[in-house]
Design a protein around this motif. Structure first.
Motif, short mmCIF file in Angstrom:
data_model
loop_
_atom_site.label_atom_id
_atom_site.label_comp_id
_atom_site.label_asym_id
_atom_site.label_seq_id
_atom_site.Cartn_x
_atom_site.Cartn_y
_atom_site.Cartn_z
N GLY A 25 25.00 0.80 43.19
CA GLY A 25 26.42 0.62 42.89
C GLY A 25 27.05 1.91 42.39
N ARG A 26 26.32 2.63 41.55
CA ARG A 26 26.83 3.92 41.06
C ARG A 26 26.98 4.92 42.20
N VAL A 35 30.81 -1.68 37.93
CA VAL A 35 29.40 -1.31 37.98
C VAL A 35 28.87 -1.12 36.55
#
Length: 188
Positions: A25-26, A35
């Protein structure tokens, strides 16, 4: 979800999977508030409370929207601001009754040593549960058992709850360990 499953089943692979998803997600979204909130939830589930607080603080700097449930869960987990947490969770459960808000309320009540009310809130959470997964059902039985057995010192109330958790999810490591401890203490 993977972190909670890993905690219930005692499997490190689920924790690693959840951490990998947060990392993904990052990579996809950079420094994104949502996130960071997911990271905070994972850190709280893994009892990495300082890291969870940092992630929530960073999320707030990016997006003023506050995740009240995440904040309260972290406070209760750390044993901080218990009166304020109880007021917040009571208001949340009244304003938006759901599985999550009643679980938060139950945790706040238990942290404030209001065990009977906490037990009732856990049962209200079950009334609002709308899925088929046995994990949340077993988790609530386990949490009720921990509350009665370890916080309220009522092993007689804890044992059937640990048995229920194990019946619902036979591989639930924590519930099996707590049940075995009670069995050993009674000479079984």
């Amino acid at each position: 979800r993977h972190a909670r499953a890993g905690k219930k089943l005692g499997r490190d692979a689920a924790h690693r999977k959840a951490l990998a998803l947060v990392q993904q997600g990052r990579e996809l979204h950079g420094e994104d508030a949502e996130v960071l909130r997911l990271e905070a939830s994972l850190d709280t589930a893994l009892h990495h409370f300082d890291e969870a607080a940092i992630a929530l603080a960073r999320a707030r700097t990016l997006d003023a929207q506050q995740d009240a449930l995440a904040e309260v869960t972290l406070q209760v987990s750390r044993g901080e601001r218990l009166d304020a947490s109880l007021a917040s969770t009571s208001e949340l459960a009244q304003r938006a009754p759901s599985y999550a808000t009643f679980v938060a309320l139950a945790s706040s009540l238990a942290a404030n040593e209001r065990y009977e009310e906490a037990d009732a809130a856990f049962l209200r959470a079950l009334e609002h549960y709308r899925d088929v997964s046995p994990f949340p059902l077993a988790w609530i039985a386990f949490q009720r058992g921990v509350m009665w057995g370890e916080q309220a010192n009522r092993a007689d109330l804890a044992r059937p709850l640990y048995e229920e958790a194990v019946r619902r999810l036979p591989t639930y490591v924590s519930a099996n360990v707590h049940l075995a401890e009670l069995e050993a203490a009674s000479g079984e």
